[in-house]
Every structure is written in structure tokens, then in C-alpha cells.
Design a protein around this motif. Structure first.
Motif, PDB file in Angstrom:
ATOM      1  N   GLU A 127       0.823  -1.216   0.000  1.00  0.00           N
ATOM      2  CA  GLU A 127       0.000   0.000   0.000  1.00  0.00           C
ATOM      3  C   GLU A 127       0.858   1.268   0.000  1.00  0.00           C
ATOM      4  OE1 GLU A 127      -2.982  -0.340  -0.688  1.00  0.00           O
ATOM      5  OE2 GLU A 127      -3.327  -2.436  -0.153  1.00  0.00           O
ATOM      6  N   ASP A 128       2.181   1.093   0.166  1.00  0.00           N
ATOM      7  CA  ASP A 128       3.106   2.228   0.157  1.00  0.00           C
ATOM      8  C   ASP A 128       3.708   2.479  -1.222  1.00  0.00           C
ATOM      9  OD1 ASP A 128       2.904   2.840   2.938  1.00  0.00           O
ATOM     10  OD2 ASP A 128       4.205   1.144   3.388  1.00  0.00           O
ATOM     11  N   TYR A 129       3.261   1.721  -2.224  1.00  0.00           N
ATOM     12  CA  TYR A 129       3.855   1.828  -3.561  1.00  0.00           C
ATOM     13  C   TYR A 129       2.809   2.108  -4.636  1.00  0.00           C
ATOM     14  CZ  TYR A 129       7.847  -0.751  -1.534  1.00  0.00           C
ATOM     15  OH  TYR A 129       8.899  -1.165  -0.758  1.00  0.00           O
ATOM     16  N   ILE A 130       3.289   2.752  -5.704  1.00  0.00           N
ATOM     17  CA  ILE A 130       2.611   2.658  -6.992  1.00  0.00           C
ATOM     18  C   ILE A 130       3.324   1.513  -7.713  1.00  0.00           C
ATOM     19  CG2 ILE A 130       2.177   3.727  -9.227  1.00  0.00           C
ATOM     20  CD1 ILE A 130       2.163   6.449  -7.848  1.00  0.00           C
ATOM     21  N   ILE A 131       2.558   0.499  -8.098  1.00  0.00           N
ATOM     22  CA  ILE A 131       3.124  -0.648  -8.803  1.00  0.00           C
ATOM     23  C   ILE A 131       2.691  -0.547 -10.257  1.00  0.00           C
ATOM     24  CG2 ILE A 131       3.189  -3.170  -8.978  1.00  0.00           C
ATOM     25  CD1 ILE A 131       2.265  -3.069  -5.924  1.00  0.00           C
ATOM     26  N   LEU A 132       3.643  -0.537 -11.168  1.00  0.00           N
ATOM     27  CA  LEU A 132       3.290  -0.465 -12.578  1.00  0.00           C
ATOM     28  C   LEU A 132       3.816  -1.683 -13.315  1.00  0.00           C
ATOM     29  CD1 LEU A 132       5.727   0.398 -14.808  1.00  0.00           C
ATOM     30  CD2 LEU A 132       5.717   2.451 -13.427  1.00  0.00           C
ATOM     31  N   THR A 133       3.187  -1.986 -14.419  1.00  0.00           N
ATOM     32  CA  THR A 133       3.714  -3.001 -15.322  1.00  0.00           C
ATOM     33  C   THR A 133       3.465  -2.563 -16.750  1.00  0.00           C
ATOM     34  OG1 THR A 133       3.774  -5.362 -15.854  1.00  0.00           O
ATOM     35  CG2 THR A 133       1.604  -4.429 -15.389  1.00  0.00           C
ATOM     36  N   THR A 134       4.424  -2.826 -17.613  1.00  0.00           N
ATOM     37  CA  THR A 134       4.291  -2.511 -19.031  1.00  0.00           C
ATOM     38  C   THR A 134       4.127  -3.826 -19.777  1.00  0.00           C
ATOM     39  OG1 THR A 134       6.714  -2.467 -19.158  1.00  0.00           O
ATOM     40  CG2 THR A 134       5.585  -0.350 -18.987  1.00  0.00           C
ATOM     41  N   GLU A 135       3.044  -3.948 -20.510  1.00  0.00           N
ATOM     42  CA  GLU A 135       2.748  -5.182 -21.242  1.00  0.00           C
ATOM     43  C   GLU A 135       3.053  -4.974 -22.727  1.00  0.00           C
ATOM     44  OE1 GLU A 135       2.128  -8.047 -20.059  1.00  0.00           O
ATOM     45  OE2 GLU A 135       2.043  -7.341 -17.992  1.00  0.00           O
ATOM     46  N   TYR A 136       4.008  -5.763 -23.224  1.00  0.00           N
ATOM     47  CA  TYR A 136       4.379  -5.701 -24.637  1.00  0.00           C
ATOM     48  C   TYR A 136       4.061  -7.029 -25.306  1.00  0.00           C
ATOM     49  CZ  TYR A 136       7.168  -1.762 -22.923  1.00  0.00           C
ATOM     50  OH  TYR A 136       7.571  -0.603 -22.325  1.00  0.00           O
ATOM     51  N   TYR A 137       3.371  -6.967 -26.440  1.00  0.00           N
ATOM     52  CA  TYR A 137       2.904  -8.210 -27.059  1.00  0.00           C
ATOM     53  C   TYR A 137       4.057  -9.116 -27.479  1.00  0.00           C
ATOM     54  CZ  TYR A 137       4.043  -6.922 -31.886  1.00  0.00           C
ATOM     55  OH  TYR A 137       4.726  -6.613 -33.034  1.00  0.00           O
ATOM     56  N   TRP A 138       5.251  -8.552 -27.719  1.00  0.00           N
ATOM     57  CA  TRP A 138       6.365  -9.389 -28.182  1.00  0.00           C
ATOM     58  C   TRP A 138       6.942 -10.280 -27.069  1.00  0.00           C
ATOM     59  CZ3 TRP A 138       6.448  -4.010 -29.135  1.00  0.00           C
ATOM     60  CH2 TRP A 138       7.145  -3.229 -28.216  1.00  0.00           C
ATOM     61  N   HIS A 139       6.505 -10.058 -25.817  1.00  0.00           N
ATOM     62  CA  HIS A 139       6.907 -10.948 -24.715  1.00  0.00           C
ATOM     63  C   HIS A 139       5.921 -12.101 -24.520  1.00  0.00           C
ATOM     64  CE1 HIS A 139       9.442  -7.615 -22.597  1.00  0.00           C
ATOM     65  NE2 HIS A 139      10.145  -8.318 -23.460  1.00  0.00           N
ATOM     66  N   TRP A 140       4.804 -12.056 -25.216  1.00  0.00           N
ATOM     67  CA  TRP A 140       3.726 -13.016 -24.954  1.00  0.00           C
ATOM     68  C   TRP A 140       3.940 -14.322 -25.718  1.00  0.00           C
ATOM     69  CZ3 TRP A 140      -0.659  -8.938 -25.995  1.00  0.00           C
ATOM     70  CH2 TRP A 140      -0.610  -7.964 -24.981  1.00  0.00           C
ATOM     71  N   ASP A 141       3.548 -15.409 -25.098  1.00  0.00           N
ATOM     72  CA  ASP A 141       3.697 -16.727 -25.711  1.00  0.00           C
ATOM     73  C   ASP A 141       2.484 -17.022 -26.598  1.00  0.00           C
ATOM     74  OD1 ASP A 141       4.431 -19.275 -26.389  1.00  0.00           O
ATOM     75  OD2 ASP A 141       3.948 -20.165 -24.436  1.00  0.00           O
ATOM     76  N   LEU A 142       2.399 -16.306 -27.704  1.00  0.00           N
ATOM     77  CA  LEU A 142       1.259 -16.463 -28.612  1.00  0.00           C
ATOM     78  C   LEU A 142       1.285 -17.846 -29.278  1.00  0.00           C
ATOM     79  CD1 LEU A 142       1.367 -12.941 -30.314  1.00  0.00           C
ATOM     80  CD2 LEU A 142      -0.082 -13.655 -28.408  1.00  0.00           C
TER      81      LEU A 142
END
Length: 210
Positions: A127-142
């Protein structure tokens, strides 16, 4: 800032065997475990194991794992953003990044990824953080999942939602380079307005260029 890490664990009875989700764990404990050969999304397994051990040793670094007996079969990482990324430019002490999440194919179904995020958020210090994540399609196991980018994006969003992360707009060029890419974040309950404004400034760094 003092980075408080409180260990939590959850046992899951999965159709392919009982597993434990636990963390944040120490670098020494991480080093003592085997690392499954199917954890290949970001680096060869031996290299990724070494990288996770290094992250676990950082003051802000958090590693939570999915463990099958003595073997790591999944993990999630939290640490300060890469110095080369825009998210580090504001030097926001309370901004950490969910850098990677991976579960081997054998244990992907059954909500394991969601549970990994839920256990992460059991620690009140989140609760003491802003947690972010960046989702890039080239990392996905399509290829492995046989999903298209939009189906996979929906799966990723649902998983991140389980950890309280929501979609946030941004003008970051790398994220904007493909419509399936996205920024997601969770703003902790104890984050003040000034820190939220700093995060907003990072999200839209190009707004005054036109």
C-alpha cells in the motif's frame, strides 16, 4: 525509504499437482531451489535464475515464486524500473515495477498467475507503492497458447486485475507502438496526491510538445 517485506504463502491444489505460492523470498532461498527448464520467456533458464537471485538481494527487490516441491515453476518480480526506461526518470521512491511474470505451461491453467499476484498483495507494505507493469505483445507466448494478441491481452488484463492493477493511458512511444501494448498500475492506499501527480507526469511526458 525502508522496504518492508512480509512473507506470505498459499497452497494450491492444481490438477497437475499441489504447488505452493510464496514470497517475498530471500536470495539464498532462491539460490537453493531448482529452476524449471520451461521458464524461457525472458532469458535462458540458468540466466533468469541468476537474475532473480540478484533482484531478491536488492533493497526494494521482491521475488514471489510458484514452487513444485524443490523446483521453481513460476515467479513474479518487483523492483525499481530500469534506468533506461522513462519510469525511472522521476526518481519516484515509491514507484516499483512488476517486471516479469512467468508460469510454466504445465501450471498455467487454474488461476496460478492470478494467485501469484494476490499473494504479492497480501503484504500490507504494497500500500506504500505505486506498482506499474508494461505489457508488450512481443513478450507473450502467442505460439504456445495459440491465442491472438487481443485474446492474450485480455488474459493478461484479467490476471493483472486480480492483483489490483488497472489500465492507465500513456504517451510512452514503446507502449504506443502497438495497440495491444498497455500500461497497468496499482496505486497503494497510502500514496499521497503529490506522488500520484509525479506518476501522471511520467505517463504523459510528451503532452507539452505540440
Amino acid at each position: 525509504m525502508e522496504h518492508i517485506k512480509t512473507y506470505n504463502a498459499m497452497e494450491i491444489k492444481h490438477k497437475n499437482g499441489d504447488i505452493v505460492i510464496e514470497g517475498p523470498i530471500t536470495a539464498d532461498y532462491l539460490a537453493s531451489l531448482d529452476f524449471h527448464e520451461d521458464l524461457i520467456a525472458f532469458r535462458p533458464p540458468a540466466q533468469q535464475h541468476k537474475a532473480l537471485i540478484e533482484i531478491a538481494g536488492l533493497p526494494e527487490g521482491r521475488i514471489l515464486i510458484v514452487r513444485d516441491s524443490n523446483e521453481i515453476v513460476g515467479y513474479v518480480t518487483y523492483l525499481y524500473p530500469d534506468p533506461l526506461e522513462r519510469w525511472s526518470q522521476g526518481n519516484i521512491e515509491k514507484l516499483i515495477e512488476l517486471g516479469a511474470i512467468e508460469v510454466i505451461p504445465k501450471f498455467r491453467a487454474g488461476g496460478v498467475g492470478k494467485s501469484l499476484l494476490r499473494v504479492s498483495m497480501m503484504d500490507d507494505a504494497m500500500e506504500d507503492y505505486i506498482i506499474l507493469t508494461t505489457e508488450y505483445y512481443w513478450h507473450w507466448d502467442l505460439k504456445g497458447t495459440k491465442l491472438n494478441v487481443w485474446e492474450y491481452r485480455k488474459v493478461m488484463e484479467k490476471m493483472m486485475n486480480a492483483g489490483g492493477l488497472e489500465y492507465y493511458a500513456t504517451d510512452d512511444p514503446e507502449i504506443s507502438s502497438h495497440p495491444a501494448n498497455c500500461l497497468m498500475a496499482r496505486i497503494g492506499k497510502r500514496i499521497n496526491q503529490e506522488t500520484i501527480q509525479q506518476f501522471d507526469n511520467l505517463r504523459f511526458m510528451n503532452r507539452f510538445m505540440y
